[in-house]
Design a protein around this motif. Structure first.
Motif, PDB file in Angstrom:
ATOM      1  N   UNK A 141       1.023  -1.082   0.076  1.00 35.47           N
ATOM      2  CA  UNK A 141       0.149   0.224  -0.170  1.00 35.47           C
ATOM      3  C   UNK A 141       0.873   1.020   0.098  1.00 35.47           C
ATOM      4  N   UNK A 142       0.543   2.331   0.517  1.00 37.16           N
ATOM      5  CA  UNK A 142       1.105   3.485   0.922  1.00 37.16           C
ATOM      6  C   UNK A 142       2.486   3.366   2.127  1.00 37.16           C
ATOM      7  N   UNK A 143       2.543   2.535   2.090  1.00 36.34           N
ATOM      8  CA  UNK A 143       3.185   2.426   3.977  1.00 36.34           C
ATOM      9  C   UNK A 143       4.440   2.771   3.679  1.00 36.34           C
ATOM     10  N   UNK A 144       5.505   3.671   4.063  1.00 34.31           N
ATOM     11  CA  UNK A 144       6.490   4.305   4.167  1.00 34.31           C
ATOM     12  C   UNK A 144       7.652   3.641   5.290  1.00 34.31           C
ATOM     13  N   UNK A 145       7.418   3.581   6.494  1.00 30.45           N
ATOM     14  CA  UNK A 145       8.479   2.728   7.130  1.00 30.45           C
ATOM     15  C   UNK A 145       8.020   1.385   7.939  1.00 30.45           C
ATOM     16  N   UNK A 146       9.205   0.698   8.390  1.00 30.96           N
ATOM     17  CA  UNK A 146       8.710  -0.021   8.888  1.00 30.96           C
ATOM     18  C   UNK A 146       7.970   0.015  10.311  1.00 30.96           C
ATOM     19  N   UNK A 147       7.890   0.429  11.012  1.00 28.13           N
ATOM     20  CA  UNK A 147       7.178   0.821  11.971  1.00 28.13           C
ATOM     21  C   UNK A 147       5.646   0.593  12.252  1.00 28.13           C
ATOM     22  N   UNK A 148       5.388   1.921  10.945  1.00 28.32           N
ATOM     23  CA  UNK A 148       4.053   2.273  10.376  1.00 28.32           C
ATOM     24  C   UNK A 148       3.437   1.101   9.649  1.00 28.32           C
TER      25      UNK A 148
END
Length: 380
Positions: free
Chosen positions: A303-310
């Motif tokens: 999807x639009x996730x940018x970080x591993x934490x998110x």
């Protein structure tokens, strides 16, 4: 009468048989029309006649059983009475309204962005060239595609409005058509191959009498794509790949016959769901994806996730995947325009060569040196 002069001179200098052959060729060009070469796209065709063109769109939306015929007529020329069309457009187009960001790159590649006068939800547009026009007030905000501002669109009085259908005709455009503004459907997003999507630049080129430019642009994109595919095929490894992510506890990922799946295959990688039939998205349970793809070497397009934490905050189950543990997840969420629009959604259909270049660099880094990605970047 001027069109008959070449025939007269040819007949004077050739035999009767060769003259008949020449006449036949002239008839073919000026009466039957010449079909433009379309190599990959399946949803449209263009036939060029002496004073007009016919664009036939057969796949305006998935599973469409309706065919649209659009007549493109040179300014000042009357369309023959024998021709019936769903819309008649004077060309070359001087004022246009488009309704999808996937339409923007074609206008930019053809050098005609100055003709764009309106668009629904301007913030979605990422093109730097078009954003300058927006800043200068040359392009009007038209609301949303599903409920486009009819009054504002009619006041613009464009030569044509280019729309798209999801599962049928857009009823919001009825008033615009009744006002005498030609509305035509573009089905670029329905194409199932990367180069098929890109070839819709020829659809827009016909509106501007820029067929030669479109052929040159597309041939360059096709050449780069094919060269990358050949280069990727030389790689010694063929890593396994997972795609997509969950939305409300359902994992959506490209089916095996989709253009997204073909891109992975052309990058010489093994898409785990390549055997799923269809061109849209498969909706799977997270348990099923864990069972079949937990050990995938790479994971793209979460999807639009940018970080591993998110990503882990979105759902802790993501942390169970091998690609998460090894930090082998790549997404396009961080490649954005000035107003937050995702470059991938706007540009990728027109530039499959850029998408393929990204994927080859990800799956086979040994084949590239100092590569700068266009869309896909590792999650932070």
């Amino acid at each position: 009468m001027r069109s008959l002069l070449p025939i007269v001179f040819i007949c004077l200098s050739c035999s009767i048989s060769s003259c008949k052959k020449e006449n036949k060729e002239v008839d073919k060009h000026f009466r039957e029309g010449i079909e433009q070469k379309i190599s990959y796209a399946k949803g449209f065709e263009i036939i060029r006649y002496k004073t007009f063109k016919i664009i036939t769109v057969s796949k305006a939306w998935p599973n469409s059983d309706k065919t649209f015929n659009y007549a493109l007529v040179q300014r000042g020329i009357q369309l023959p009475d024998s021709i019936t069309a769903d819309a008649v457009i004077e060309i070359p187009v001087e004022k246009i309204v488009v309704t999808s960001t996937t339409h923007i790159p074609a206008l930019e590649l053809l050098g005609v962005t100055q003709t764009l006068k309106g668009f629904p939800n301007l913030d979605y547009i990422s093109s730097e060239t078009v954003r300058k026009h927006i800043k200068n007030g040359a392009i009007k905000e038209l609301g949303q595609n599903e409920s486009i501002n009819t009054e504002s669109t009619i006041n613009l009085n464009p030569d044509v409005l280019v729309s798209f259908g999801v599962d049928g005709e857009n009823k919001a455009l009825s008033s615009i058509k009744r006002a005498g503004i030609p509305v035509i459907y573009n089905g670029d997003w329905v194409e199932t191959t990367p180069l098929g999507q890109a070839e819709w630049i020829k659809f827009f080129a016909a509106l501007y009498d820029k067929e030669a430019e479109a052929d040159s642009i597309f041939n360059r994109i096709e050449g780069q794509y094919r060269n990358l595919k050949t280069k990727a095929a030389q790689a010694k490894s063929k890593p396994s790949v997972l795609s997509g992510a969950m939305f409300k506890d359902v994992w959506y990922l490209p089916k095996g016959d989709s253009w997204a799946a073909q891109l992975v295959a052309d990058a010489h990688a093994d898409y785990i769901y390549k055997e799923t039939r269809g061109t849209g998205s498969a909706a799977l349970s997270v348990e099923e994806v864990l069972n079949t793809a937990q050990n995938a070497d790479f994971w793209i397009s979460p999807n639009s996730f940018e970080t591993y934490s998110d990503l882990s905050a979105g759902n802790a189950v993501y942390k169970q995947f091998k690609a998460f543990k090894n930090h082998k997840i790549y997404g396009f969420g961080s490649a954005k325009g000035a107003t937050g629009g995702l470059l991938y959604y706007e540009l990728a259909p027109s530039r499959p060569d850029w998408v393929l270049a990204d994927l080859v660099a990800i799956f086979h880094p040994e084949l590239t040196v100092n590569y700068k990605p266009h869309f896909f970047k590792p999650l932070d």
